[in-house]
Design a protein around this motif. Structure first.
Motif, PDB file in Angstrom:
ATOM      1  N   ASN A   1     -13.546  71.135 -80.429  1.00  0.00           N
ATOM      2  CA  ASN A   1     -12.183  70.443 -80.480  1.00  0.00           C
ATOM      3  C   ASN A   1     -10.707  71.063 -80.880  1.00  0.00           C
ATOM      4  O   ASN A   1      -9.929  71.139 -80.583  1.00  0.00           O
ATOM      5  CB  ASN A   1     -11.766  69.319 -81.560  1.00  0.00           C
ATOM      6  CG  ASN A   1     -12.985  68.505 -81.389  1.00  0.00           C
ATOM      7  OD1 ASN A   1     -14.081  68.539 -81.949  1.00  0.00           O
ATOM      8  ND2 ASN A   1     -13.705  67.546 -79.645  1.00  0.00           N
ATOM      9  N   ASP A   2     -11.340  72.957 -81.395  1.00  0.00           N
ATOM     10  CA  ASP A   2      -9.861  73.360 -81.360  1.00  0.00           C
ATOM     11  C   ASP A   2      -9.885  73.084 -82.740  1.00  0.00           C
ATOM     12  O   ASP A   2      -7.634  72.936 -82.427  1.00  0.00           O
ATOM     13  CB  ASP A   2      -9.361  73.908 -80.391  1.00  0.00           C
ATOM     14  CG  ASP A   2      -8.752  75.470 -80.558  1.00  0.00           C
ATOM     15  OD1 ASP A   2      -8.920  75.781 -81.248  1.00  0.00           O
ATOM     16  OD2 ASP A   2      -7.182  75.639 -79.624  1.00  0.00           O
ATOM     17  N   ALA A   3      -9.590  72.384 -83.792  1.00  0.00           N
ATOM     18  CA  ALA A   3      -9.396  71.653 -84.295  1.00  0.00           C
ATOM     19  C   ALA A   3      -8.449  72.319 -85.433  1.00  0.00           C
ATOM     20  O   ALA A   3      -8.439  73.672 -86.041  1.00  0.00           O
ATOM     21  CB  ALA A   3     -10.505  70.584 -85.314  1.00  0.00           C
ATOM     22  N   ASN A   4      -6.945  72.024 -85.870  1.00  0.00           N
ATOM     23  CA  ASN A   4      -6.410  72.734 -86.522  1.00  0.00           C
ATOM     24  C   ASN A   4      -6.222  72.314 -88.114  1.00  0.00           C
ATOM     25  O   ASN A   4      -5.638  73.098 -88.405  1.00  0.00           O
ATOM     26  CB  ASN A   4      -4.954  73.441 -86.535  1.00  0.00           C
ATOM     27  CG  ASN A   4      -4.595  72.279 -85.499  1.00  0.00           C
ATOM     28  OD1 ASN A   4      -4.670  71.182 -85.547  1.00  0.00           O
ATOM     29  ND2 ASN A   4      -3.145  72.646 -84.370  1.00  0.00           N
ATOM     30  N   MET A   5      -6.386  70.964 -88.436  1.00  0.00           N
ATOM     31  CA  MET A   5      -6.390  70.881 -89.814  1.00  0.00           C
ATOM     32  C   MET A   5      -7.870  69.952 -89.747  1.00  0.00           C
ATOM     33  O   MET A   5      -8.509  69.858 -88.866  1.00  0.00           O
ATOM     34  CB  MET A   5      -5.670  69.871 -89.528  1.00  0.00           C
ATOM     35  CG  MET A   5      -4.307  70.732 -89.580  1.00  0.00           C
ATOM     36  SD  MET A   5      -2.858  69.323 -89.949  1.00  0.00           S
ATOM     37  CE  MET A   5      -2.936  68.829 -91.723  1.00  0.00           C
ATOM     38  N   LEU A   6      -8.476  69.830 -91.249  1.00  0.00           N
ATOM     39  CA  LEU A   6      -9.393  69.469 -91.326  1.00  0.00           C
ATOM     40  C   LEU A   6      -9.342  68.495 -91.591  1.00  0.00           C
ATOM     41  O   LEU A   6      -8.003  68.887 -93.181  1.00  0.00           O
ATOM     42  CB  LEU A   6     -10.559  70.002 -92.196  1.00  0.00           C
ATOM     43  CG  LEU A   6     -12.116  70.227 -92.881  1.00  0.00           C
ATOM     44  CD1 LEU A   6     -12.630  69.464 -92.407  1.00  0.00           C
ATOM     45  CD2 LEU A   6     -11.828  71.054 -93.765  1.00  0.00           C
ATOM     46  N   SER A   7      -9.660  66.907 -92.676  1.00  0.00           N
ATOM     47  CA  SER A   7      -9.640  66.263 -93.249  1.00  0.00           C
ATOM     48  C   SER A   7     -10.350  66.293 -94.042  1.00  0.00           C
ATOM     49  O   SER A   7     -12.075  65.573 -93.617  1.00  0.00           O
ATOM     50  CB  SER A   7      -9.325  65.385 -92.770  1.00  0.00           C
ATOM     51  OG  SER A   7      -8.829  64.385 -93.402  1.00  0.00           O
ATOM     52  N   LEU A   8     -10.416  65.701 -95.691  1.00  0.00           N
ATOM     53  CA  LEU A   8     -11.686  65.606 -96.187  1.00  0.00           C
ATOM     54  C   LEU A   8     -11.805  64.419 -97.179  1.00  0.00           C
ATOM     55  O   LEU A   8     -10.435  64.221 -97.842  1.00  0.00           O
ATOM     56  CB  LEU A   8     -12.061  66.355 -97.404  1.00  0.00           C
ATOM     57  CG  LEU A   8     -12.541  67.995 -96.559  1.00  0.00           C
ATOM     58  CD1 LEU A   8     -12.355  68.888 -97.344  1.00  0.00           C
ATOM     59  CD2 LEU A   8     -13.996  67.640 -95.642  1.00  0.00           C
ATOM     60  N   GLY A   9     -12.245  63.255 -97.739  1.00  0.00           N
ATOM     61  CA  GLY A   9     -12.471  61.867 -98.619  1.00  0.00           C
ATOM     62  C   GLY A   9     -12.796  62.386 -99.464  1.00  0.00           C
ATOM     63  O   GLY A   9     -14.547  62.746 -99.924  1.00  0.00           O
ATOM     64  N   ALA A  10     -12.613  62.247-100.724  1.00  0.00           N
ATOM     65  CA  ALA A  10     -12.282  62.718-102.023  1.00  0.00           C
ATOM     66  C   ALA A  10     -13.444  62.009-103.156  1.00  0.00           C
ATOM     67  O   ALA A  10     -14.402  62.272-103.612  1.00  0.00           O
ATOM     68  CB  ALA A  10     -10.733  63.360-102.993  1.00  0.00           C
ATOM     69  N   ARG A  11     -12.809  60.029-102.261  1.00  0.00           N
ATOM     70  CA  ARG A  11     -14.103  59.865-102.070  1.00  0.00           C
ATOM     71  C   ARG A  11     -15.569  59.468-102.180  1.00  0.00           C
ATOM     72  O   ARG A  11     -16.696  58.728-102.360  1.00  0.00           O
ATOM     73  CB  ARG A  11     -13.263  58.801-102.902  1.00  0.00           C
ATOM     74  CG  ARG A  11     -12.721  58.419-103.155  1.00  0.00           C
ATOM     75  CD  ARG A  11     -11.827  56.738-103.659  1.00  0.00           C
ATOM     76  NE  ARG A  11     -11.135  56.913-104.583  1.00  0.00           N
ATOM     77  CZ  ARG A  11      -9.987  56.417-104.348  1.00  0.00           C
ATOM     78  NH1 ARG A  11     -10.021  55.176-103.477  1.00  0.00           N
ATOM     79  NH2 ARG A  11      -8.839  55.759-105.113  1.00  0.00           N
ATOM     80  N   VAL A  12     -15.589  60.771-101.068  1.00  0.00           N
ATOM     81  CA  VAL A  12     -16.737  60.858 -99.708  1.00  0.00           C
ATOM     82  C   VAL A  12     -17.839  61.551-100.427  1.00  0.00           C
ATOM     83  O   VAL A  12     -19.026  62.070-100.424  1.00  0.00           O
ATOM     84  CB  VAL A  12     -16.068  60.607 -98.583  1.00  0.00           C
ATOM     85  CG1 VAL A  12     -17.544  60.568 -97.627  1.00  0.00           C
ATOM     86  CG2 VAL A  12     -15.287  59.608 -97.893  1.00  0.00           C
ATOM     87  N   VAL A  13     -17.008  63.024-100.114  1.00  0.00           N
ATOM     88  CA  VAL A  13     -18.472  64.284-101.262  1.00  0.00           C
ATOM     89  C   VAL A  13     -17.398  65.126-102.030  1.00  0.00           C
ATOM     90  O   VAL A  13     -16.148  64.669-102.556  1.00  0.00           O
ATOM     91  CB  VAL A  13     -17.851  64.997 -99.551  1.00  0.00           C
ATOM     92  CG1 VAL A  13     -17.533  64.877 -98.050  1.00  0.00           C
ATOM     93  CG2 VAL A  13     -16.352  65.735 -99.836  1.00  0.00           C
ATOM     94  N   GLY A  14     -18.722  65.124-102.424  1.00  0.00           N
ATOM     95  CA  GLY A  14     -18.418  65.765-104.195  1.00  0.00           C
ATOM     96  C   GLY A  14     -17.831  67.643-103.521  1.00  0.00           C
ATOM     97  O   GLY A  14     -17.498  68.276-102.561  1.00  0.00           O
ATOM     98  N   GLN A  15     -17.499  68.370-104.748  1.00  0.00           N
ATOM     99  CA  GLN A  15     -16.957  69.352-104.547  1.00  0.00           C
ATOM    100  C   GLN A  15     -17.660  70.299-103.946  1.00  0.00           C
ATOM    101  O   GLN A  15     -17.502  71.337-102.998  1.00  0.00           O
ATOM    102  CB  GLN A  15     -16.197  69.781-105.719  1.00  0.00           C
ATOM    103  CG  GLN A  15     -15.954  71.023-105.907  1.00  0.00           C
ATOM    104  CD  GLN A  15     -15.526  71.659-107.145  1.00  0.00           C
ATOM    105  OE1 GLN A  15     -14.756  71.213-107.806  1.00  0.00           O
ATOM    106  NE2 GLN A  15     -15.032  72.852-107.491  1.00  0.00           N
TER     107      GLN A  15
END
Length: 149
Positions: free
Chosen positions: A103-117
């Motif tokens: 998808n040639d993505a230029n941004m990543l989004s993460l859920g702090a309540r979904v994934v641990g560090q």
């Protein structure tokens, strides 16, 4: 990778700690982290933070961006409203790699309540290590871009 590679990071108030950990991590990987906050736990609005980061990527000031909120969904939606941004939320490394490769993505989004560090840092590494494959995927990315017109 050199320090001239700039990556913007932003979040809402609920993801500050994870965002700061990611900023340190990408810096250790040779990126210049442009952390645009916030810095306090006072309630903030994720659309403002997602859009601000996306504008830095769309302008070319930063090559990539990482945004975070509780689930990663809302801030991703805001970032994607900025022309030229392709941002996806990921909770696994395979999706992060495909986000860039297909998808040639230029941004990543993460859920702090979904994934641990630990997982978040692995996802970031997968995203940063992947490169757009082009080919048949280029046509589809062009089709996505045409929707902005």
């Amino acid at each position: 990778m050199t320090a001239s590679k700039r990556i913007v990071l932003s979040s809402d108030h609920g993801a500050i700690e994870l965002r700061q950990a990611i900023a340190a991590h990408v810096t250790s990987r040779g990126w210049l982290a442009v952390d645009i906050g916030p810095t306090t736990s006072e309630s903030t609005n994720y659309p403002e933070h997602g859009a601000a980061a996306a504008r830095l990527v769309a302008s070319g000031d930063c090559q990539l961006g990482i945004v975070l909120c509780g689930t990663g969904q809302g801030i991703m939606m805001a970032a994607n409203k900025v022309k030229g941004i392709r941002c996806g939320v990921c909770a696994d490394t395979f999706s992060a790699r495909m986000l860039r490769e297909h998808n040639d993505a230029n941004m990543l989004s993460l859920g702090a309540r979904v994934v641990g560090q630990g997982l978040a840092l692995d996802i970031v590494d997968a995203f940063l290590a992947a490169e757009f494959e082009g080919g048949r995927h280029a046509l589809r990315v062009d089709m996505i871009s045409a929707l902005e017109a």
